[in-house]
Design a protein around this motif. Structure first.
Motif, PDB file in Angstrom:
ATOM      1  N   VAL A 122       0.853  -1.177   0.000  1.00  0.00           N
ATOM      2  CA  VAL A 122       0.000   0.000   0.000  1.00  0.00           C
ATOM      3  C   VAL A 122       0.893   1.232   0.000  1.00  0.00           C
ATOM      4  CG1 VAL A 122      -1.699   1.333   1.297  1.00  0.00           C
ATOM      5  CG2 VAL A 122      -1.910  -1.163   1.150  1.00  0.00           C
ATOM      6  N   LEU A 123       0.647   2.137  -0.920  1.00  0.00           N
ATOM      7  CA  LEU A 123       1.429   3.372  -0.968  1.00  0.00           C
ATOM      8  C   LEU A 123       0.946   4.300   0.133  1.00  0.00           C
ATOM      9  CD1 LEU A 123       1.701   3.987  -4.825  1.00  0.00           C
ATOM     10  CD2 LEU A 123       3.194   2.673  -3.312  1.00  0.00           C
ATOM     11  N   GLY A 124       1.859   4.725   0.979  1.00  0.00           N
ATOM     12  CA  GLY A 124       1.488   5.509   2.144  1.00  0.00           C
ATOM     13  C   GLY A 124       1.223   4.575   3.302  1.00  0.00           C
ATOM     14  N   THR A 125       0.120   4.768   4.005  1.00  0.00           N
ATOM     15  CA  THR A 125      -0.254   3.898   5.121  1.00  0.00           C
ATOM     16  C   THR A 125      -1.323   2.923   4.669  1.00  0.00           C
ATOM     17  OG1 THR A 125      -1.983   5.398   5.882  1.00  0.00           O
ATOM     18  CG2 THR A 125       0.230   5.767   6.738  1.00  0.00           C
ATOM     19  N   VAL A 126      -1.490   1.853   5.452  1.00  0.00           N
ATOM     20  CA  VAL A 126      -2.453   0.816   5.074  1.00  0.00           C
ATOM     21  C   VAL A 126      -3.853   1.386   4.942  1.00  0.00           C
ATOM     22  CG1 VAL A 126      -3.510  -1.361   5.805  1.00  0.00           C
ATOM     23  CG2 VAL A 126      -1.068  -1.011   6.103  1.00  0.00           C
ATOM     24  N   SER A 127      -4.173   2.407   5.726  1.00  0.00           N
ATOM     25  CA  SER A 127      -5.507   3.019   5.645  1.00  0.00           C
ATOM     26  C   SER A 127      -5.718   3.748   4.325  1.00  0.00           C
ATOM     27  CB  SER A 127      -5.710   3.991   6.811  1.00  0.00           C
ATOM     28  OG  SER A 127      -4.774   5.055   6.744  1.00  0.00           O
ATOM     29  N   ASN A 128      -4.667   3.911   3.534  1.00  0.00           N
ATOM     30  CA  ASN A 128      -4.780   4.595   2.252  1.00  0.00           C
ATOM     31  C   ASN A 128      -5.347   3.708   1.149  1.00  0.00           C
ATOM     32  OD1 ASN A 128      -3.043   6.471   3.667  1.00  0.00           O
ATOM     33  ND2 ASN A 128      -2.628   7.402   1.703  1.00  0.00           N
ATOM     34  N   ALA A 181       6.912   2.694   1.305  1.00  0.00           N
ATOM     35  CA  ALA A 181       6.481   2.755  -0.094  1.00  0.00           C
ATOM     36  C   ALA A 181       5.734   4.068  -0.312  1.00  0.00           C
ATOM     37  CB  ALA A 181       5.584   1.568  -0.421  1.00  0.00           C
ATOM     38  N   THR A 182       6.421   5.044  -0.853  1.00  0.00           N
ATOM     39  CA  THR A 182       5.832   6.370  -1.026  1.00  0.00           C
ATOM     40  C   THR A 182       5.412   6.666  -2.465  1.00  0.00           C
ATOM     41  OG1 THR A 182       8.045   7.319  -1.321  1.00  0.00           O
ATOM     42  CG2 THR A 182       7.130   7.310   0.911  1.00  0.00           C
ATOM     43  N   GLN A 183       5.897   5.893  -3.416  1.00  0.00           N
ATOM     44  CA  GLN A 183       5.477   6.073  -4.798  1.00  0.00           C
ATOM     45  C   GLN A 183       5.591   4.749  -5.548  1.00  0.00           C
ATOM     46  OE1 GLN A 183       8.140   9.052  -6.368  1.00  0.00           O
ATOM     47  NE2 GLN A 183       9.798   7.599  -6.699  1.00  0.00           N
ATOM     48  N   GLY A 184       4.830   4.631  -6.612  1.00  0.00           N
ATOM     49  CA  GLY A 184       4.831   3.390  -7.367  1.00  0.00           C
ATOM     50  C   GLY A 184       5.562   3.534  -8.684  1.00  0.00           C
ATOM     51  N   PRO A 185       6.066   2.428  -9.225  1.00  0.00           N
ATOM     52  CA  PRO A 185       6.045   1.104  -8.596  1.00  0.00           C
ATOM     53  C   PRO A 185       7.067   0.996  -7.469  1.00  0.00           C
ATOM     54  CG  PRO A 185       7.183   1.004 -10.706  1.00  0.00           C
ATOM     55  CD  PRO A 185       6.635   2.390 -10.587  1.00  0.00           C
ATOM     56  N   ALA A 186       6.613   0.513  -6.321  1.00  0.00           N
ATOM     57  CA  ALA A 186       7.495   0.362  -5.159  1.00  0.00           C
ATOM     58  C   ALA A 186       8.385  -0.866  -5.331  1.00  0.00           C
ATOM     59  CB  ALA A 186       6.657   0.231  -3.885  1.00  0.00           C
TER      60      ALA A 186
END
Length: 526
Positions: free
Chosen positions: A169-175, A390-395
């Motif tokens: 998940v990019l950012g936090t899981v809640s994202n 993981a702040t941006q994709g593709p991670a």
């Protein structure tokens, strides 16, 4: 072969089909949208009985185009459909814009940035925001739009917020959206089976949209082994099926090696011998029957033992102790007989201070089986990249990490986990995903990894190539746990293996019906 694709590989498959002239981008979009609607009605038959309400969230790319198709089909079914667009319709890709306009002839498109959708109650929410195209964490109105209340949530290709290539998940899981159903196309994506993917995808269904398979270089899902490959020749003697030598630790620490040895014997090695230091001889002798015992005190006695050319594989590490591993592993790897070797546990940790020393000794007949901590000791720079947020994709993904490690080590690396990744130095890669219908939480028990090492050693002894041995062992290991179920302890795994082996013909027949069957019949709650 059951291929698992990156976002780039999927786009390449689509582009090849379009350039061949056999299909257009609009055709593929129409097929994808129809596949989602069919999957929704198959998963929730009650939704097909009476017109319902739906909210379709469309993103700025072709995933949004799929959403417009879905909205149009649901509307034609008699549903009340609200469509919300994240982005500027003037900047939609050509095919997505055409489907946007087709929808506009039937209903309105609301600007997600301005519409009040939070708390909206609908029977079905369709997440067609980003799919495989996500490059940054969900934020602002895109994330808020996913907070509406829906009885059923379906994601198109991937839940928004999930990186297609890494499953992170990019950012936090809640994202990330937590979908009850994810419908993807042509083949699963890495994100469905790696890292956070199984936790947020719900049930995964793979829809055929008419693309040809082009599996060169693709990551594969580990499939059930061919039953025939695991049978024994009617006229062969015991040494015709290999001799595995399993090195133990000292007194009080031999249990792990005995587990590995039992596993090697059960999986079909003709002879399995425990290499035991003097202090543990009585302990081991009192515990074994079909297993053999040989006194291996030091490097000199090990070197002498390896002159027996009938020894075809060796397992080093389980319960061995780092000091003994440092002394004996180089002897094994330098020996002119060059048996195939599994290095696990202490045989890996023993070289944490100087991993390059180990890498200089390894050869293509080796298999390393680290868990996350052992992997970090041998490959600290690779592990650090994998652990970075993981702040941006593709991670950066576990597939990339394992491939890089295998290339550096010059041998097969099996990186354990629910998403076990197996890679060879040439880039060949496979994933054994203990998720969805193949979830095996009971493997979280002491000694399970020792059994896996023993399975691999037994297969290597029988002549399996290292990559095939690792894949076959991983699948059987997981299947044994699933077969036994709750209450499993490591000792149970070798004992349930005969039952699993007897069922292999049926398992293989079911697997041949494509990846869609493996994931469509899955449920992460079981």
């Amino acid at each position: 072969m059951l291929e698992i694709l990156t976002a780039t590989e999927m786009r390449a498959r689509e582009q090849v089909a379009i350039e061949s002239g056999g299909v257009t981008g609009l055709d593929l979009m129409e097929r994808a949208g129809r596949a989602v609607v069919d999957a929704v009605f198959a998963e929730w038959p009650e939704l097909a009985q009476t017109p319902q309400t739906a909210a379709v969230l469309c993103g700025p790319g072709n995933n949004g185009g799929d959403g417009f198709v879905i909205a149009r089909l649901l509307k034609a079914w008699g549903w009340e459909v609200g469509v919300y667009l994240y982005g500027d319709p003037e900047r939609l890709p050509p095919d997505a814009r055409i489907n946007h306009d087709r929808w506009c002839a039937m209903g309105s498109v609301h600007d997600l940035a301005q519409a009040s959708v939070e708390g909206l109650k609908v029977a079905l929410m369709v997440d067609a925001l980003f799919g495989t195209g996500l490059r940054r964490p969900l934020e602002g109105v895109a994330q808020q739009g996913l907070n509406q209340v829906a009885a059923h949530v379906v994601a198109v290709d991937l839940p928004s917020g999930l990186c297609s290539d890494s499953g992170r998940v990019l950012g936090t899981v809640s994202n990330a959206v937590r979908a009850a159903l994810t419908v993807t196309f042509h083949a699963p994506k890495l994100g469905h089976v790696l890292a956070d993917g199984p936790a947020v995808c719900g049930r995964v269904m793979v829809a055929d949209i008419g693309l040809a398979a082009q599996a060169e270089g693709a990551v594969r899902l580990v499939a059930p082994p061919d039953a025939q490959s695991l049978t024994k020749a009617e006229t062969a003697h015991k040494f015709g099926h290999g001799h595995a030598l399993i090195l133990t630790g000292g007194a009080g620490t031999t249990g792990a090696a005995r587990l590995a040895a039992r596993a090697a014997l059960r999986i079909g090695a003709g002879v399995v011998t425990l290499g035991v230091p003097p202090s543990a001889q009585m302990e081991v002798a009192a515990q074994i029957t079909a297993l053999m015992l040989r006194r291996i005190e030091d490097g000199q006695t090990l070197h002498a033992a390896l002159t027996d050319k009938r020894i075809t594989a060796l397992c080093s590490g389980p319960g061995m102790g780092t000091a003994r591993a440092r002394d004996l592993v180089p002897v094994v790897l330098r020996h002119e007989s060059a048996p195939r070797v599994v290095l696990d546990a202490d045989a890996l940790t023993a070289f944490a201070d100087a991993p390059e020393t180990l890498f200089g000794l390894l050869h293509e007949g080796c298999v390393l089986t680290p868990h996350g901590g052992e992997f970090a000791r041998l490959f600290p720079d690779i592990a650090a990249r994998l652990a970075a947020p993981a702040t941006q994709g593709p991670a950066y993904s576990k597939v990339e990490a394992t491939r890089e490690a295998a290339k550096r080590a010059g041998c097969v690396v099996l990186l354990k986990g629910a998403d076990t990744v197996i890679a060879a130095p040439d880039g060949a890669c496979a994933i054994h995903a203990a998720a969805y219908g193949r979830a095996a939480p009971w493997l979280a028990t002491a000694g399970a990894g020792d059994v896996l090492a023993g399975f691999i050693a037994g297969l290597l002894a029988r002549g399996f190539p290292p990559m095939q041995a690792a894949e076959t062992a991983a699948w059987l290991h997981g299947e044994c746990a699933r077969c036994f179920g709750p209450g499993l302890i490591a000792e149970d795994l070798p004992e349930v293996l005969p039952k699993v082996l007897r069922a292999l013909p049926d398992q293989a027949a079911r697997a041949s019906s494509r990846m869609s069957a493996l994931l469509a019949n899955s449920n992460p709650s079981t």
